[in-house]
Design a protein around this motif. Structure first.
Motif, short mmCIF file in Angstrom:
data_model
loop_
_atom_site.label_atom_id
_atom_site.label_comp_id
_atom_site.label_asym_id
_atom_site.label_seq_id
_atom_site.Cartn_x
_atom_site.Cartn_y
_atom_site.Cartn_z
N TYR B 51 7.12 -29.23 8.54
CA TYR B 51 8.13 -28.18 8.44
C TYR B 51 8.15 -27.67 7.00
CZ TYR B 51 11.37 -31.54 6.31
OH TYR B 51 11.96 -32.46 5.47
N LEU B 92 6.40 -26.18 12.00
CA LEU B 92 7.63 -25.42 12.26
C LEU B 92 8.11 -24.74 10.98
CD1 LEU B 92 9.65 -27.91 14.51
CD2 LEU B 92 8.10 -26.10 15.24
N ASP B 94 10.91 -23.54 8.45
CA ASP B 94 12.31 -23.81 8.08
C ASP B 94 12.94 -22.61 7.38
OD1 ASP B 94 11.60 -23.84 5.40
OD2 ASP B 94 11.64 -26.01 5.20
N ALA B 101 15.82 -26.58 8.52
CA ALA B 101 14.95 -27.74 8.28
C ALA B 101 15.44 -28.94 9.08
CB ALA B 101 14.92 -28.06 6.79
N ASP B 104 14.48 -28.43 12.59
CA ASP B 104 13.04 -28.64 12.75
C ASP B 104 12.70 -30.13 12.82
OD1 ASP B 104 12.65 -25.94 12.63
OD2 ASP B 104 11.85 -25.90 10.59
N SER B 120 8.92 -30.65 3.82
CA SER B 120 8.97 -29.38 3.06
C SER B 120 8.73 -29.51 1.55
CB SER B 120 10.36 -28.78 3.27
OG SER B 120 10.48 -27.56 2.60
#
Lengths: 290, 414
Positions: B51, B92, B94, B101, B104, B120
């Motif tokens: 993500y 995915l 975010d 996030a 996700d 992330s």
């Protein structure tokens, strides 16, 4: 406030003026609002970057080509999106929503076409900076101020002195009456959108040598241009310029005297205050229904 | 007709009862039971969740995350996969939004049943979703630089794949002292990473006898920083530290060029992409930065065989050189995961977590990963314990040592 700050404030004010003029022009002529102005600013910058930096054209040619392309883009936007929605007879909020949608599409399209990096727009002049009264000044900043002033004067003259400008003002006042006088109302409205698009595109091109070009560059600046238009008096062209210059100076003053974190708080705080206390703005724009 | 409808209705009712009856059985599964230990799962692909900001203001970093992961997964799969299973990436978006996030990570853990998660570049997002990671016992290798998301309890399943900004800051302060900067200014992005950086630098300046003459923030979408820069210059700054994301140095350096500033500029990994040098038209020359890697423009400039192979494969796959150091981060993360899975011969979350904790002397693009040493020192999850320093000269990144710092000091005319 020293010379550097004065030039920075004037440059910011000039850039915000062009954006604010775009908002006000559309509102004055059609009674509509567009929230795609920030991303049209970005699109103009990317076109300028493509012609000037990638294709190696001279700056005036790159500027001219970008202006022409953006003018037609604005007209096409009006013809195939705005007019279609207006002709359906729906509430005007739907036009606003469509421009928000368009702004997201423009950002994503720019990322797809040019990528997600920050690109360098080379300086407009050979010299990166010059000395004025012992202060280092970027010629790009001075040129940006000059071009903004030229655009404002040209727009004023165009609206006041030309037949087409008069037709646009007539259309803005009463579409039916203008139409009965033989004015092509649709063309006049499309030109208004085209001109508003050109103004923000010029702002984007002139500002990009100083900040670079990237797909999200118009997000905040578009909102500040909107705030300037409202503070000056939404729909009033002189108000747009005054509001923009005020914001330019305010931004530099707040950053230098307090903290840059506070500048948006001040700008949008004033916007809310104006909306509550004096929604007509500095220039008493006609904002009340009936 | 009525009879047919009645039969159909009865069938639908029966089906709904059957499905309802099955749900409690699933929910009654013990909370500690790991999805990966079940026999049927072992037959499928190993799921790698990711993500990050795939759209919006930090798209460049999000796409770079995906590129690094894609390349590593391709290499691993072509070499036969892990434990005989192929790897599959689920990425995915975010949207640079912490709330998204968390959604996700919930989806990756609880719906997609990811075996590992590449977290992330936004430290706040990793911190926000840490509880879900812990609850699901899914190892997560994060790309954020802020120390905060590895501090405190409940971070056992989180690992960092590059030096924290605390380490970069120590390297920056050492470099500033070595070249003779005394009056320091900070320009930082007003977000979690930027603010922690600013606080960490302020403390380090004080500890090292450097004077902080001002710390100026900017908003993520700010386009004009001339006000902040001029304020710091007027205060007599001779060393400026920039804290932000990869997109920020271009704006800062371009605007610094039009000022009278003659001091030094310092920073961290945000200066490592070669695009920074190109996009500032020489404005990045002289910048000293602390980072695990410098992104070269050509494969020939690679730092060692490992980076050379990575760049060769990257260029062959994507047709260009990496544009963001985040690509390096996800690539390292995947290779660390591969190493851990091969060591413990399992994809069970807890087992892999323990294997990651035991990694020692693993050579990655960011340097040598020593999670075991870090854990022994009470720094669980910190794989890299030192940071390289570079100077940009003629748009090239030069790895610097004490001699180079002394040379810079000698040549610097304040």
């Amino acid at each position: 406030m020293d010379l550097t700050m004065l030039i920075d404030a004037l440059m910011l004010g000039g850039i915000y003026s062009l954006i604010a003029l775009g908002y006000s022009l559309i509102y004055q002529a059609t009674g509509l609002m567009s929230f795609a102005q920030g991303d049209l600013f970005m699109l103009g910058a990317f076109l300028g970057y493509t012609f000037y930096s990638l294709m190696g054209m001279s700056f005036p040619i790159a500027l001219l080509l970008s202006v022409v392309a953006m003018f037609f883009f604005g007209m096409l936007m009006e013809r195939f999106m705005i007019r279609k929605i207006v002709d359906r007879g729906v509430n005007r909020i739907y036009v606003v929503l469509s421009t928000i949608g368009l702004s997201i599409i423009l950002q994503n399209a720019a990322t797809l076409i040019w990528g997600s990096l920050v690109y360098r727009m080379p300086s407009i002049t050979k010299a990166e900076f010059i000395q004025i009264a012992g202060t280092k000044v970027a010629p790009s900043s001075l040129i940006a101020v000059g071009v903004s002033i030229v655009c404002m004067v040209c727009l004023g003259l165009f609206l006041a002195k030309t037949k087409l400008g008069t037709a646009m003002r007539a259309t803005a006042q009463d579409r039916l009456a203008a139409s009965s006088l033989g004015i092509n109302v649709n063309l006049s409205t499309a030109i208004t959108w085209g001109l508003a698009t050109v103004l923000v595109a010029v702002a984007g091109i002139m500002y990009s040598p100083l900040i670079g070009v990237k797909s999200d560059m118009g997000v905040t600046i578009g909102m500040r241009g909107f705030a300037a238009a409202v503070i000056g008096g939404y729909g009033n062209l002189y108000g747009a310029v005054t509001g923009a210059l005020l914001l330019g100076f305010l931004e530099i003053f707040v950053t230098s005297q307090f903290s840059s974190v506070l500048k948006d708080l001040f700008i949008f705080g004033i916007l809310i205050l104006v909306l509550i206390v004096k929604p007509t703005g500095i220039f008493n724009a006609k904002v009340f229904e009936n | 007709m009525k009879k047919i409808l009645a039969v159909l209705l009865a069938l639908m009712l029966a089906l709904s009862f059957v499905s309802c009856a099955q749900k409690p059985a699933e929910s009654q599964a013990p909370a500690t039971e790991n999805k990966n230990s079940a026999a049927p799962a072992a037959e499928g692909n190993i799921k790698i969740g990711l993500y990050g900001p795939l759209t919006g203001p930090n798209t460049m970093n999000g796409l770079a995350m995906v590129q690094g992961a894609e390349l590593a997964i391709k290499e691993i799969n072509e070499a036969g996969g892990l434990l005989g299973r192929q790897l599959e990436l689920i990425a995915l978006d975010d949207k640079s939004n912490a709330e998204q996030a968390v959604k996700d990570v919930t989806r990756l853990c609880e719906v997609d049943k990811a075996d590992m998660i590449l977290a992330s570049v936004h430290s706040t997002h990793i911190l926000a979703s840490a509880d879900i990671i812990m609850k699901n016992k899914t190892p997560s290798l994060g790309m954020g630089t802020s120390p905060t998301w590895l501090q405190g309890e409940g971070k056992d399943y989180l690992f960092r794949v590059l030096p924290s900004n605390q380490l970069s800051n120590i390297a920056i302060v050492n470099a500033a002292k070595s070249v003779g900067a005394t009056k320091m200014g900070i320009i930082y992005r007003a977000d979690e990473a930027g603010t922690t950086n600013q606080k960490s630098l302020t403390k380090l300046f004080e500890e090292n006898g450097l004077e902080l003459i001002g710390a100026e923030a900017f908003q993520p979408n700010d386009t004009d920083m001339s006000g902040q820069l001029n304020k710091l210059i007027k205060a007599g700054m001779d060393g400026l530290v920039c804290c932000g994301t990869t997109a920020d140095p271009i704006t800062i350096l371009n605007q610094l060029k039009k000022t009278s500033y003659t001091g030094k500029v310092f920073g961290a990994e945000i200066f490592s992409p070669y695009t920074i040098k190109e996009s500032t038209g020489g404005g990045a020359n002289g910048v000293i930065y602390a980072a695990p890697y410098a992104l070269p423009k050509d494969i020939a400039q690679a730092n060692g065989e490992l980076e050379k192979n990575f760049l060769t494969n990257f260029k062959a796959h994507f047709g260009k050189m990496p544009e963001s150091d985040v690509t390096y981060r996800t690539y390292d993360a995947m290779m660390l995961y591969k190493n851990a899975v091969e060591a413990c011969k399992s994809v069970d979350g807890e087992t892999v977590k323990n294997a990651l904790d035991n990694i020692e002397g693993f050579e990655g693009l960011a340097g040598t990963f020593n999670f075991k040493t870090a854990k022994d020192q009470g720094k669980h999850g910190e794989g890299i314990l030192s940071c390289r320093t570079y100077v940009i000269e003629d748009n090239n990144d030069i790895l610097i040592d004490d001699a180079k710092l002394a040379e810079i000091k000698q040549n610097w005319k304040k």
